[in-house]
Design a protein around this motif. Sequence first.
Motif, mmCIF file in Angstrom:
data_model
loop_
_atom_site.group_PDB
_atom_site.id
_atom_site.type_symbol
_atom_site.label_atom_id
_atom_site.label_comp_id
_atom_site.label_asym_id
_atom_site.label_seq_id
_atom_site.Cartn_x
_atom_site.Cartn_y
_atom_site.Cartn_z
ATOM 1 N N PHE A 67 2.460 0.919 -8.000
ATOM 2 C CA PHE A 67 1.207 0.888 -7.244
ATOM 3 C C PHE A 67 1.463 1.082 -5.756
ATOM 4 C CE2 PHE A 67 -1.550 -1.780 -4.584
ATOM 5 C CZ PHE A 67 -2.734 -1.059 -4.704
ATOM 6 N N GLU A 68 2.487 0.430 -5.228
ATOM 7 C CA GLU A 68 2.788 0.553 -3.800
ATOM 8 C C GLU A 68 3.050 2.011 -3.411
ATOM 9 O OE1 GLU A 68 4.772 -3.487 -2.136
ATOM 10 O OE2 GLU A 68 6.019 -2.379 -3.562
ATOM 11 N N GLU A 69 3.763 2.730 -4.275
ATOM 12 C CA GLU A 69 4.064 4.133 -3.976
ATOM 13 C C GLU A 69 2.832 5.015 -4.165
ATOM 14 O OE1 GLU A 69 6.945 5.159 -2.659
ATOM 15 O OE2 GLU A 69 7.425 3.018 -2.626
ATOM 16 N N LEU A 70 2.058 4.731 -5.201
ATOM 17 C CA LEU A 70 0.858 5.530 -5.459
ATOM 18 C C LEU A 70 -0.173 5.381 -4.350
ATOM 19 C CD1 LEU A 70 0.324 4.907 -9.296
ATOM 20 C CD2 LEU A 70 0.911 7.090 -8.228
ATOM 21 N N ILE A 71 -0.364 4.156 -3.869
ATOM 22 C CA ILE A 71 -1.398 3.945 -2.849
ATOM 23 C C ILE A 71 -0.996 4.591 -1.535
ATOM 24 C CG2 ILE A 71 -0.643 1.752 -1.862
ATOM 25 C CD1 ILE A 71 -4.213 2.735 -2.935
ATOM 26 N N LYS A 72 0.319 4.693 -1.269
ATOM 27 C CA LYS A 72 0.782 5.421 -0.084
ATOM 28 C C LYS A 72 0.342 6.884 -0.164
ATOM 29 C CE LYS A 72 4.983 2.696 0.789
ATOM 30 N NZ LYS A 72 6.471 2.747 0.738
ATOM 31 N N GLU A 73 0.555 7.481 -1.350
ATOM 32 C CA GLU A 73 0.163 8.887 -1.534
ATOM 33 C C GLU A 73 -1.350 9.045 -1.443
ATOM 34 O OE1 GLU A 73 1.684 11.332 -4.561
ATOM 35 O OE2 GLU A 73 3.709 10.501 -4.524
ATOM 36 N N ALA A 74 -2.081 8.078 -2.015
ATOM 37 C CA ALA A 74 -3.542 8.145 -1.980
ATOM 38 C C ALA A 74 -4.044 8.138 -0.539
ATOM 39 C CB ALA A 74 -4.142 6.987 -2.764
ATOM 40 N N LYS A 75 -3.455 7.317 0.302
ATOM 41 C CA LYS A 75 -3.852 7.258 1.717
ATOM 42 C C LYS A 75 -3.542 8.575 2.415
ATOM 43 C CE LYS A 75 -3.325 2.242 2.214
ATOM 44 N NZ LYS A 75 -2.538 1.141 2.826
ATOM 45 N N GLU A 76 -2.351 9.129 2.132
ATOM 46 C CA GLU A 76 -1.961 10.403 2.756
ATOM 47 C C GLU A 76 -2.906 11.533 2.360
ATOM 48 O OE1 GLU A 76 2.039 11.054 1.567
ATOM 49 O OE2 GLU A 76 2.853 9.379 2.733
ATOM 50 N N LEU A 77 -3.407 11.493 1.113
ATOM 51 C CA LEU A 77 -4.295 12.545 0.610
ATOM 52 C C LEU A 77 -5.770 12.266 0.897
ATOM 53 C CD1 LEU A 77 -2.558 13.025 -2.866
ATOM 54 C CD2 LEU A 77 -2.480 14.630 -0.947
ATOM 55 N N GLY A 78 -6.055 11.127 1.501
ATOM 56 C CA GLY A 78 -7.439 10.775 1.789
ATOM 57 C C GLY A 78 -8.233 10.376 0.556
ATOM 58 N N LEU A 79 -7.561 9.794 -0.434
ATOM 59 C CA LEU A 79 -8.210 9.464 -1.700
ATOM 60 C C LEU A 79 -8.415 7.965 -1.904
ATOM 61 C CD1 LEU A 79 -6.226 11.909 -4.034
ATOM 62 C CD2 LEU A 79 -8.562 12.194 -3.182
ATOM 63 N N GLU A 80 -7.993 7.157 -0.938
ATOM 64 C CA GLU A 80 -8.075 5.704 -1.108
ATOM 65 C C GLU A 80 -9.521 5.235 -1.268
ATOM 66 O OE1 GLU A 80 -6.342 1.626 0.984
ATOM 67 O OE2 GLU A 80 -6.634 3.436 2.188
ATOM 68 N N GLU A 81 -10.420 5.744 -0.437
ATOM 69 C CA GLU A 81 -11.825 5.330 -0.514
ATOM 70 C C GLU A 81 -12.456 5.750 -1.839
ATOM 71 O OE1 GLU A 81 -16.066 5.965 1.858
ATOM 72 O OE2 GLU A 81 -14.184 6.641 2.776
ATOM 73 N N LEU A 82 -12.131 6.948 -2.333
ATOM 74 C CA LEU A 82 -12.644 7.410 -3.628
ATOM 75 C C LEU A 82 -12.157 6.504 -4.745
ATOM 76 C CD1 LEU A 82 -14.034 9.475 -5.499
ATOM 77 C CD2 LEU A 82 -11.912 10.813 -5.441
ATOM 78 N N PHE A 83 -10.891 6.096 -4.675
ATOM 79 C CA PHE A 83 -10.318 5.269 -5.736
ATOM 80 C C PHE A 83 -10.990 3.900 -5.791
ATOM 81 C CE2 PHE A 83 -7.055 2.172 -7.158
ATOM 82 C CZ PHE A 83 -6.959 2.590 -8.476
ATOM 83 N N PHE A 84 -11.018 3.188 -4.655
ATOM 84 C CA PHE A 84 -11.579 1.841 -4.649
ATOM 85 C C PHE A 84 -13.112 1.843 -4.618
ATOM 86 C CE2 PHE A 84 -7.297 0.856 -2.909
ATOM 87 C CZ PHE A 84 -6.918 -0.080 -3.859
ATOM 88 N N GLY A 85 -13.703 2.838 -3.998
ATOM 89 C CA GLY A 85 -15.153 2.860 -3.858
ATOM 90 C C GLY A 85 -15.896 3.411 -5.053
#
Length: 294
Positions: A67-85
């Motif tokens: 998860f720690e590695e995946l969320i780093k990539e999600a932030k870099e790709l601008g996908l964090e808000e889509l994932f949690f939201g």
Amino acid sequence: DQLYADTSLLAKLINPEFPAALEFSTSIYTREPYYKDEYREFNPARDKLDRVFKYNGKDCTVTFEVFEELIKEAKELGLEELFFGFIMKLHPIYKDMEDTGFGIDFEMRDALYKKYSKQQIEKEDRLFELTGYPVNCNSPKQVQFLLYETLRLPRRKDASEDTLVQLMANRVKDEKKRDIINHIIDIRRIRNAKSKIAFRPDYDGRLRTGFRLAGTEAGRTSTSVLKRPVRPVQMGMSGHSITKHGELGGDVRKMLVPTIIKSTGQRLRYMNADLSQAEARVVALLSDDKELLS
């Protein structure tokens, strides 16, 4: 408790073309050697219980490391808000669907089973008249022998429905042989219909299906029957197998009863939603084809 993050959904969001399984994510995001067989090969007569505890501990720590590695990539790709939201908000919705299930009209269910049983007997009797011997249409070996040895049809790699349809379209002109093939297709469909109608209901008399939010290669939801360890015996059916097409689609829906809201007495309704030209619209967006979009 609210689930914070689902690594399989996060992995699919970041790399849709990769498998969502934890063992795959472990292999590319951590240095932990493959360990899944530590549980799969566990033998209580031979192995210590500590082996299971160690496996469970690895699963917990490795999942968090992934998860720690995946969320780093999600932030870099601008996908964090889509994932949690959006994506993580799907969990309670699907859980509610699993918990609620479908009401069943058992009288209608019995009537439908009798209807398709009668159709099956009639079709099988007619097929026996045409062939001169009984054929189990669910046996690929028997059907292939009938088609390629007895009827001398051009040999194909299998005897699936697609193959039978292609044979009739391109090579089979004899009416009797076409009648035989049509009966094989019909009997298979009838038996498939009976298997759907004859599902085992849950303990409270409702029909339930299990959901996997990242269940397909493309990342779409898949469904399955309930079985161990969720239930001690197989129950319910795969929701995606409830067809909307033809006579069967209408019949299966006749035995499903919408839930009544206890507080108001209002009966809910089932609706069927489908995305119109979904793939074409995605292509139009990616290619910026404004004419196609309009």
